[in-house]
Design a protein around this motif. Structure first.
Motif, PDB file in Angstrom:
ATOM      1  N   SER A  54       0.775  -1.238   0.000  1.00 20.90           N
ATOM      2  CA  SER A  54       0.000   0.000   0.000  1.00 20.90           C
ATOM      3  C   SER A  54       0.809   1.292   0.000  1.00 20.90           C
ATOM      4  CB  SER A  54      -0.944   0.018   1.216  1.00 20.90           C
ATOM      5  OG  SER A  54      -0.208  -0.120   2.419  1.00 20.90           O
ATOM      6  N   ASN A  55       2.116   1.243   0.323  1.00 18.40           N
ATOM      7  CA  ASN A  55       2.929   2.457   0.404  1.00 18.40           C
ATOM      8  C   ASN A  55       3.493   2.800  -0.977  1.00 18.40           C
ATOM      9  OD1 ASN A  55       4.948   4.430   0.861  1.00 18.40           O
ATOM     10  ND2 ASN A  55       5.189   3.726   2.978  1.00 18.40           N
ATOM     11  N   GLU A  56       2.792   3.690  -1.683  1.00 18.49           N
ATOM     12  CA  GLU A  56       3.189   4.004  -3.050  1.00 18.49           C
ATOM     13  C   GLU A  56       4.540   4.711  -3.110  1.00 18.49           C
ATOM     14  OE1 GLU A  56       1.601   7.191  -6.141  1.00 18.49           O
ATOM     15  OE2 GLU A  56       0.242   5.473  -6.017  1.00 18.49           O
ATOM     16  N   ASP A  57       4.803   5.632  -2.223  1.00 20.40           N
ATOM     17  CA  ASP A  57       6.076   6.361  -2.238  1.00 20.40           C
ATOM     18  C   ASP A  57       7.249   5.404  -2.078  1.00 20.40           C
ATOM     19  OD1 ASP A  57       4.767   8.762  -2.557  1.00 20.40           O
ATOM     20  OD2 ASP A  57       4.770   9.257  -0.419  1.00 20.40           O
ATOM     21  N   GLU A  58       7.095   4.450  -1.169  1.00 19.30           N
ATOM     22  CA  GLU A  58       8.148   3.449  -0.962  1.00 19.30           C
ATOM     23  C   GLU A  58       8.365   2.625  -2.228  1.00 19.30           C
ATOM     24  OE1 GLU A  58       8.573  -0.741   1.454  1.00 19.30           O
ATOM     25  OE2 GLU A  58       7.640   0.950   2.517  1.00 19.30           O
ATOM     26  N   ASN A  59       7.273   2.240  -2.889  1.00 18.24           N
ATOM     27  CA  ASN A  59       7.385   1.432  -4.097  1.00 18.24           C
ATOM     28  C   ASN A  59       8.026   2.209  -5.247  1.00 18.24           C
ATOM     29  OD1 ASN A  59       6.227  -0.766  -2.847  1.00 18.24           O
ATOM     30  ND2 ASN A  59       4.160  -0.307  -3.552  1.00 18.24           N
ATOM     31  N   ILE A  60       7.633   3.475  -5.408  1.00 20.03           N
ATOM     32  CA  ILE A  60       8.226   4.297  -6.463  1.00 20.03           C
ATOM     33  C   ILE A  60       9.731   4.445  -6.245  1.00 20.03           C
ATOM     34  CG2 ILE A  60       8.309   6.618  -7.460  1.00 20.03           C
ATOM     35  CD1 ILE A  60       5.899   4.997  -8.359  1.00 20.03           C
ATOM     36  N   SER A  61      10.128   4.583  -4.996  1.00 20.75           N
ATOM     37  CA  SER A  61      11.552   4.682  -4.674  1.00 20.75           C
ATOM     38  C   SER A  61      12.292   3.396  -5.070  1.00 20.75           C
ATOM     39  CB  SER A  61      11.729   4.948  -3.176  1.00 20.75           C
ATOM     40  OG  SER A  61      13.093   4.978  -2.830  1.00 20.75           O
ATOM     41  N   LYS A  62      11.664   2.238  -4.810  1.00 27.20           N
ATOM     42  CA  LYS A  62      12.291   0.964  -5.187  1.00 27.20           C
ATOM     43  C   LYS A  62      12.367   0.805  -6.705  1.00 27.20           C
ATOM     44  CE  LYS A  62      11.392  -1.662  -0.985  1.00 27.20           C
ATOM     45  NZ  LYS A  62      10.899  -2.921  -0.386  1.00 27.20           N
ATOM     46  N   PHE A  63      11.335   1.268  -7.416  1.00 29.76           N
ATOM     47  CA  PHE A  63      11.370   1.218  -8.876  1.00 29.76           C
ATOM     48  C   PHE A  63      12.526   2.071  -9.408  1.00 29.76           C
ATOM     49  CE2 PHE A  63       6.503   0.634  -8.709  1.00 29.76           C
ATOM     50  CZ  PHE A  63       6.642  -0.737  -8.601  1.00 29.76           C
ATOM     51  N   SER A  64      12.671   3.255  -8.845  1.00 29.24           N
ATOM     52  CA  SER A  64      13.728   4.168  -9.289  1.00 29.24           C
ATOM     53  C   SER A  64      15.109   3.557  -9.068  1.00 29.24           C
ATOM     54  CB  SER A  64      13.603   5.493  -8.534  1.00 29.24           C
ATOM     55  OG  SER A  64      14.585   6.406  -8.961  1.00 29.24           O
ATOM     56  N   GLU A  65      15.316   2.952  -7.908  1.00 32.31           N
ATOM     57  CA  GLU A  65      16.596   2.301  -7.612  1.00 32.31           C
ATOM     58  C   GLU A  65      16.851   1.149  -8.578  1.00 32.31           C
ATOM     59  OE1 GLU A  65      16.396   1.067  -3.569  1.00 32.31           O
ATOM     60  OE2 GLU A  65      16.327   3.114  -2.754  1.00 32.31           O
ATOM     61  N   ALA A  66      15.790   0.380  -8.893  1.00 35.00           N
ATOM     62  CA  ALA A  66      15.940  -0.771  -9.785  1.00 35.00           C
ATOM     63  C   ALA A  66      16.248  -0.335 -11.213  1.00 35.00           C
ATOM     64  CB  ALA A  66      14.672  -1.619  -9.754  1.00 35.00           C
ATOM     65  N   ILE A  67      15.670   0.792 -11.625  1.00 34.68           N
ATOM     66  CA  ILE A  67      15.965   1.317 -12.968  1.00 34.68           C
ATOM     67  C   ILE A  67      17.444   1.633 -13.090  1.00 34.68           C
ATOM     68  CG2 ILE A  67      15.585   3.272 -14.528  1.00 34.68           C
ATOM     69  CD1 ILE A  67      12.699   3.393 -13.376  1.00 34.68           C
ATOM     70  N   ASN A  90       6.674   3.386 -15.145  1.00 33.46           N
ATOM     71  CA  ASN A  90       7.125   3.677 -16.511  1.00 33.46           C
ATOM     72  C   ASN A  90       7.388   5.165 -16.725  1.00 33.46           C
ATOM     73  OD1 ASN A  90       7.327   1.151 -17.803  1.00 33.46           O
ATOM     74  ND2 ASN A  90       5.102   1.007 -17.913  1.00 33.46           N
ATOM     75  N   ALA A  91       6.631   6.014 -16.030  1.00 28.92           N
ATOM     76  CA  ALA A  91       6.841   7.456 -16.163  1.00 28.92           C
ATOM     77  C   ALA A  91       8.220   7.869 -15.663  1.00 28.92           C
ATOM     78  CB  ALA A  91       5.750   8.217 -15.410  1.00 28.92           C
ATOM     79  N   LEU A  92       8.805   7.068 -14.764  1.00 30.72           N
ATOM     80  CA  LEU A  92      10.176   7.337 -14.316  1.00 30.72           C
ATOM     81  C   LEU A  92      11.172   7.145 -15.449  1.00 30.72           C
ATOM     82  CD1 LEU A  92      10.115   5.415 -10.892  1.00 30.72           C
ATOM     83  CD2 LEU A  92       9.943   7.900 -11.222  1.00 30.72           C
ATOM     84  N   ILE A  93      10.798   6.287 -16.408  1.00 31.23           N
ATOM     85  CA  ILE A  93      11.694   5.977 -17.531  1.00 31.23           C
ATOM     86  C   ILE A  93      11.415   6.870 -18.730  1.00 31.23           C
ATOM     87  CG2 ILE A  93      12.421   4.190 -19.167  1.00 31.23           C
ATOM     88  CD1 ILE A  93      11.579   2.104 -17.079  1.00 31.23           C
ATOM     89  N   ASN A  94      10.128   6.936 -19.125  1.00 35.11           N
ATOM     90  CA  ASN A  94       9.796   7.588 -20.397  1.00 35.11           C
ATOM     91  C   ASN A  94       9.038   8.904 -20.264  1.00 35.11           C
ATOM     92  OD1 ASN A  94       7.155   6.771 -19.736  1.00 35.11           O
ATOM     93  ND2 ASN A  94       7.364   4.860 -20.894  1.00 35.11           N
ATOM     94  N   GLN A  95       8.766   9.319 -19.011  1.00 32.40           N
ATOM     95  CA  GLN A  95       8.064  10.585 -18.773  1.00 32.40           C
ATOM     96  C   GLN A  95       6.698  10.653 -19.450  1.00 32.40           C
ATOM     97  OE1 GLN A  95       9.664  13.098 -16.683  1.00 32.40           O
ATOM     98  NE2 GLN A  95      10.780  11.197 -16.308  1.00 32.40           N
TER      99      GLN A  95
END
Length: 426
Positions: A54-67, A90-95
């Motif tokens: 449920s913690n979206e901010d935490e998940n977005i941070s993990k996606f960014s690190e994985a990218i 995906n927006a972290l990658i392709n905006q």
């Protein structure tokens, strides 16, 4: 150029073996993001990263690190409740923030109704509900029976045919409990409209699965569904091939939605049901394909591979390669049926057992594990399992026979339960 795909499946990745097999054949690396990390190493994935339910901010941070660490080219999901999260990844990658807005539209049935109305796409008459007071006010202007449903749920959870204001209020309270508890990960945020009151469509119901490739709709398959007349609308008996004479009408509706969504590449699903005049209206749509064994059955019946088609398009494969995957068998020689298994109680055993030896048997997905408490309508809408059958197809009678056999085999599954008579509904 190497390709790395991030697979976002906070839940239910174990029910998508065929999808995963296809994905791992086409991408060089697949990294799974899930809440339920396997206890043993899953060799299908190059890495498994635990995310929050449920913690979206935490998940977005993990996606960014994985990218940054793994060079992920694209994120995908086959799970309805993960489409917004995946679009944001995906927006972290392709905006591409338009895709984020479209994913949010796909998750919210109230927003969908407004979208369909704006673009003059046939859909039920509706009212948006924020609280019980809305119900009392709206009840003065409607003719019963009507449908009440959550704006953010899936699989017909808490969809009810209401015959009076009393039914509407009780159902709204159940929907509000789903919102407050975040059961099923349906409501990740606060939404003004948590329910809809809609016109009841009494006719035939179908679900359509396809893909958006370079902005164009590509048909996968049209499943007939068991025609439920209420008061509850559990999903059941998905069959292929489609037997209706409305293929062009259905395709045109899908193309119209896709054109107005303005997406370039995506999976795509539409649920439709006929009104009293026999006209198909859109019940809902989403930028994913149906779960369970639908994907594989479309492959077996029509020969088109939607997961491969979508994967190749996001990895920007050669046009000739993508076009070769668009080929669809219009005159199939196989037919399939998916029987949804419903039980009530605490699961003690849940497997196919001896029916796996039946020549019609294709697959059984146990969706509830030992110790789980499951409920069927009216107490709940838990799917205990999915039973998929396949046979040769020559006429409509083959499909009729296959559905009858699915009902018989339902009774022969090794699904043992402990009665909930002495347990409390939670």
């Amino acid at each position: 150029m190497s390709s790395t795909i991030g697979l976002v499946m906070r839940k239910s990745f174990n029910q998508h073996d065929d999808h995963i097999e296809t994905l791992t054949k086409l991408a060089d690396k697949v990294i799974l993001f899930t809440v339920n990390v396997p206890k043993c190493k899953d060799l299908r994935f190059d890495n498994v990263i635990e995310v929050s339910s449920s913690n979206e901010d935490e998940n977005i941070s993990k996606f960014s690190e994985a990218i940054d660490k793994h060079g992920i080219n694209y994120f995908i999901t086959w799970q309805e409740t993960d489409i917004i999260l995946t679009a944001k990844a995906n927006a972290l990658i392709n905006q591409d923030y338009h895709a984020v807005k479209t994913s949010m539209l796909s998750r919210n049935k109230a927003s969908q109704r407004n979208f369909l109305k704006k673009h003059e796409i046939p859909s039920p008459q509706y009212y948006e509900i924020q609280n019980e007071n809305d119900i009392y006010q709206i009840s003065k202007d409607i003719s019963f029976p009507v449908i009440i449903k959550p704006t953010m749920a899936a699989s017909s959870v808490s969809v009810l045919l209401a015959n009076d204001t009393y039914d509407l209020v009780n159902s709204f309270r159940e929907i509000n409990e789903i919102v407050q508890s975040n059961k099923g990960l349906y409501y990740d945020s606060n939404y003004a409209e948590i329910a809809l009151i809609e016109e009841f469509l009494p006719g035939e119901e179908v679900t359509v699965d396809g893909a958006i490739i370079n902005g164009k709709f590509v048909m996968g398959g049209i499943h007939n569904k068991s025609r439920m007349m209420g008061p509850y609308f559990e999903e059941d008996e998905y069959t292929l091939p489609y037997l209706g004479e409305d293929f062009s009408e259905i395709t045109n509706i899908c193309e119209n939605i896709v054109r107005n969504l303005s997406l370039k590449n995506s999976l795509f699903n539409v649920e439709l049901r006929k009104d009293r005049k026999g006209i198909f209206k859109v019940v809902e749509f989403s930028i994913r394909i149906s779960g369970g064994h639908v994907y594989r059955n479309i492959r077996d019946v029509h020969g088109i591979d939607l997961v491969a088609l979508h994967t190749l398009s996001i990895l920007e494969a050669e046009k000739e390669t993508i076009d070769s995957y668009k080929k669809r068998k219009e005159t199939p020689d196989k037919c399939t049926c998916i029987k949804f298994i419903y039980r009530q109680g605490v699961i003690e055993e849940n497997n196919a057992n001896s029916i796996a030896n039946n020549p019609l048997f294709k697959r059984y997905y146990p969706l509830a594990k030992k110790g789980d408490q499951v409920f069927k309508a009216p107490d709940g809408f838990d799917v205990t399992g999915l039973l998929s059958l396949i046979t040769d197809y020559k006429s409509e009678q083959d499909l009729i026979t296959l559905k009858e056999k699915a009902r018989e085999l339902d009774k022969e599954l090794n699904v043992r339960i402990k009665s909930t008579e002495e347990t409390t509904l939670v």
